[in-house]
Design a protein around this motif. Structure first.
Motif, mmCIF file in Angstrom:
data_model
loop_
_atom_site.group_PDB
_atom_site.id
_atom_site.type_symbol
_atom_site.label_atom_id
_atom_site.label_comp_id
_atom_site.label_asym_id
_atom_site.label_seq_id
_atom_site.Cartn_x
_atom_site.Cartn_y
_atom_site.Cartn_z
ATOM 1 N N GLU A 125 11.509 5.673 -34.681
ATOM 2 C CA GLU A 125 12.885 5.185 -34.488
ATOM 3 C C GLU A 125 13.341 5.397 -33.046
ATOM 4 O O GLU A 125 14.097 4.602 -32.506
ATOM 5 C CB GLU A 125 13.859 5.924 -35.422
ATOM 6 C CG GLU A 125 13.811 5.484 -36.862
ATOM 7 C CD GLU A 125 14.519 6.483 -37.789
ATOM 8 O OE1 GLU A 125 15.369 7.274 -37.308
ATOM 9 O OE2 GLU A 125 14.187 6.483 -38.996
ATOM 10 N N GLN A 126 12.887 6.489 -32.441
ATOM 11 C CA GLN A 126 13.260 6.805 -31.059
ATOM 12 C C GLN A 126 12.449 5.976 -30.056
ATOM 13 O O GLN A 126 12.690 6.050 -28.862
ATOM 14 C CB GLN A 126 13.032 8.303 -30.776
ATOM 15 C CG GLN A 126 13.848 9.236 -31.638
ATOM 16 C CD GLN A 126 15.299 9.294 -31.215
ATOM 17 O OE1 GLN A 126 15.643 9.043 -30.074
ATOM 18 N NE2 GLN A 126 16.170 9.626 -32.141
ATOM 19 N N GLY A 127 11.469 5.254 -30.545
ATOM 20 C CA GLY A 127 10.627 4.449 -29.659
ATOM 21 C C GLY A 127 9.609 5.290 -28.895
ATOM 22 O O GLY A 127 9.125 4.893 -27.833
ATOM 23 N N ILE A 159 7.488 22.659 -30.944
ATOM 24 C CA ILE A 159 8.841 22.345 -31.435
ATOM 25 C C ILE A 159 9.049 22.949 -32.813
ATOM 26 O O ILE A 159 10.115 23.416 -33.151
ATOM 27 C CB ILE A 159 9.049 20.809 -31.492
ATOM 28 C CG1 ILE A 159 8.896 20.183 -30.101
ATOM 29 C CG2 ILE A 159 10.389 20.457 -32.118
ATOM 30 C CD1 ILE A 159 9.890 20.659 -29.067
ATOM 31 N N GLY A 160 7.994 22.923 -33.640
ATOM 32 C CA GLY A 160 8.094 23.443 -35.001
ATOM 33 C C GLY A 160 7.674 22.376 -35.982
ATOM 34 O O GLY A 160 6.770 21.582 -35.708
ATOM 35 N N GLY A 161 8.367 22.331 -37.110
ATOM 36 C CA GLY A 161 8.078 21.360 -38.149
ATOM 37 C C GLY A 161 9.137 20.280 -38.218
ATOM 38 O O GLY A 161 9.955 20.129 -37.309
ATOM 39 N N ASN A 162 9.130 19.532 -39.331
ATOM 40 C CA ASN A 162 10.067 18.423 -39.477
ATOM 41 C C ASN A 162 11.523 18.874 -39.418
ATOM 42 O O ASN A 162 12.333 18.256 -38.735
ATOM 43 C CB ASN A 162 9.798 17.668 -40.788
ATOM 44 C CG ASN A 162 10.752 16.514 -40.975
ATOM 45 O OD1 ASN A 162 10.831 15.619 -40.150
ATOM 46 N ND2 ASN A 162 11.498 16.541 -42.068
ATOM 47 N N SER A 163 11.862 19.966 -40.118
ATOM 48 C CA SER A 163 13.268 20.406 -40.120
ATOM 49 C C SER A 163 13.710 20.809 -38.710
ATOM 50 O O SER A 163 14.854 20.562 -38.324
ATOM 51 C CB SER A 163 13.494 21.541 -41.112
ATOM 52 O OG SER A 163 12.614 22.599 -40.855
ATOM 53 N N ASP A 164 12.793 21.397 -37.936
ATOM 54 C CA ASP A 164 13.127 21.767 -36.548
ATOM 55 C C ASP A 164 13.383 20.510 -35.710
ATOM 56 O O ASP A 164 14.319 20.463 -34.918
ATOM 57 C CB ASP A 164 11.979 22.568 -35.925
ATOM 58 C CG ASP A 164 11.662 23.823 -36.721
ATOM 59 O OD1 ASP A 164 12.531 24.711 -36.787
ATOM 60 O OD2 ASP A 164 10.565 23.892 -37.293
ATOM 61 N N LYS A 168 17.778 16.369 -33.307
ATOM 62 C CA LYS A 168 17.927 14.914 -33.198
ATOM 63 C C LYS A 168 18.776 14.506 -31.994
ATOM 64 O O LYS A 168 18.444 13.554 -31.298
ATOM 65 C CB LYS A 168 18.572 14.383 -34.480
ATOM 66 C CG LYS A 168 17.987 13.116 -34.996
ATOM 67 C CD LYS A 168 18.664 12.753 -36.315
ATOM 68 C CE LYS A 168 17.817 11.771 -37.074
ATOM 69 N NZ LYS A 168 18.281 11.586 -38.432
ATOM 70 N N ALA A 169 19.865 15.228 -31.750
ATOM 71 C CA ALA A 169 20.782 14.867 -30.669
ATOM 72 C C ALA A 169 20.111 14.983 -29.295
ATOM 73 O O ALA A 169 20.358 14.159 -28.411
ATOM 74 C CB ALA A 169 22.033 15.746 -30.717
ATOM 75 N N GLU A 170 19.269 15.987 -29.118
ATOM 76 C CA GLU A 170 18.618 16.179 -27.819
ATOM 77 C C GLU A 170 17.257 15.496 -27.734
ATOM 78 O O GLU A 170 16.617 15.496 -26.681
ATOM 79 C CB GLU A 170 18.491 17.669 -27.492
ATOM 80 C CG GLU A 170 17.595 18.414 -28.446
ATOM 81 C CD GLU A 170 17.439 19.891 -28.120
ATOM 82 O OE1 GLU A 170 16.885 20.221 -27.061
ATOM 83 O OE2 GLU A 170 17.869 20.716 -28.948
ATOM 84 N N LEU A 171 16.822 14.905 -28.843
ATOM 85 C CA LEU A 171 15.486 14.322 -28.893
ATOM 86 C C LEU A 171 15.251 13.230 -27.854
ATOM 87 O O LEU A 171 14.229 13.246 -27.174
ATOM 88 C CB LEU A 171 15.191 13.816 -30.315
ATOM 89 C CG LEU A 171 13.739 13.548 -30.651
ATOM 90 C CD1 LEU A 171 12.847 14.746 -30.332
ATOM 91 C CD2 LEU A 171 13.589 13.155 -32.110
ATOM 92 N N PRO A 172 16.179 12.275 -27.690
ATOM 93 C CA PRO A 172 15.929 11.248 -26.666
ATOM 94 C C PRO A 172 15.676 11.836 -25.276
ATOM 95 O O PRO A 172 14.759 11.409 -24.581
ATOM 96 C CB PRO A 172 17.205 10.398 -26.689
ATOM 97 C CG PRO A 172 17.751 10.596 -28.070
ATOM 98 C CD PRO A 172 17.412 12.019 -28.444
ATOM 99 N N ALA A 173 16.431 12.853 -24.895
ATOM 100 C CA ALA A 173 16.254 13.484 -23.585
ATOM 101 C C ALA A 173 14.910 14.207 -23.516
ATOM 102 O O ALA A 173 14.207 14.141 -22.503
ATOM 103 C CB ALA A 173 17.397 14.449 -23.302
ATOM 104 N N LEU A 174 14.539 14.907 -24.612
ATOM 105 C CA LEU A 174 13.253 15.614 -24.660
ATOM 106 C C LEU A 174 12.092 14.619 -24.512
ATOM 107 O O LEU A 174 11.152 14.857 -23.756
ATOM 108 C CB LEU A 174 13.085 16.333 -26.002
ATOM 109 C CG LEU A 174 13.668 17.724 -26.174
ATOM 110 C CD1 LEU A 174 13.489 18.179 -27.626
ATOM 111 C CD2 LEU A 174 13.016 18.716 -25.236
ATOM 112 N N LEU A 175 12.178 13.518 -25.255
ATOM 113 C CA LEU A 175 11.110 12.522 -25.240
ATOM 114 C C LEU A 175 11.022 11.820 -23.889
ATOM 115 O O LEU A 175 9.945 11.547 -23.392
ATOM 116 C CB LEU A 175 11.312 11.503 -26.374
ATOM 117 C CG LEU A 175 11.155 12.081 -27.783
ATOM 118 C CD1 LEU A 175 11.631 11.078 -28.818
ATOM 119 C CD2 LEU A 175 9.725 12.506 -28.045
#
Length: 104
Positions: A37-39, A79-84, A89-96
């Motif tokens: 979803e994040q591409g 990062i960890g697992g799925n729950s982590d 989610k909010a910072e994921l685009p910046a991390l990626l």
């Protein structure tokens, strides 16, 4: 050092985003869906579909102190697992983006 640990460390070193997964695992699927979803471009190793999957899973316990899947690394950081991942989610685009996993 075991061959499996060397292999796991090599995969983590060579890819900006890695998901160690099992093909039948619903949490793994949720992780891959979120990254898609994040591409993000990411490398997935389905541990139930490779001969040395169990050994790699043991090696991941040594590397990350986590034995369960999904076992996620971004920019060579655990990062960890799925729950982590879902919790970030909010910072994921910046991390990626910082990892070079998303085209600007």
């Amino acid at each position: 050092m075991s061959a499996a640990k060397t292999k796991a460390e090599g995969i983590i070193a060579d890819n900006s985003v890695v998901v160690f997964s099992k093909s039948y695992c619903p949490y793994c699927r949720a992780t891959k869906d979120l990254l898609n979803e994040q591409g993000a471009s990411f490398y997935t190793l389905e541990l139930d579909q490779v001969e040395d999957g169990a050994a790699i899973q043991d090696a991941l316990q040594e590397i990350s102190s986590q034995r369960t899947v999904p076992n996620i690394f971004i920019s060579q950081k655990h990062i960890g697992g799925n729950s982590d991942l879902q919790a970030r989610k909010a910072e994921l685009p910046a991390l990626l983006k910082a990892a070079g996993a998303i085209k600007a």
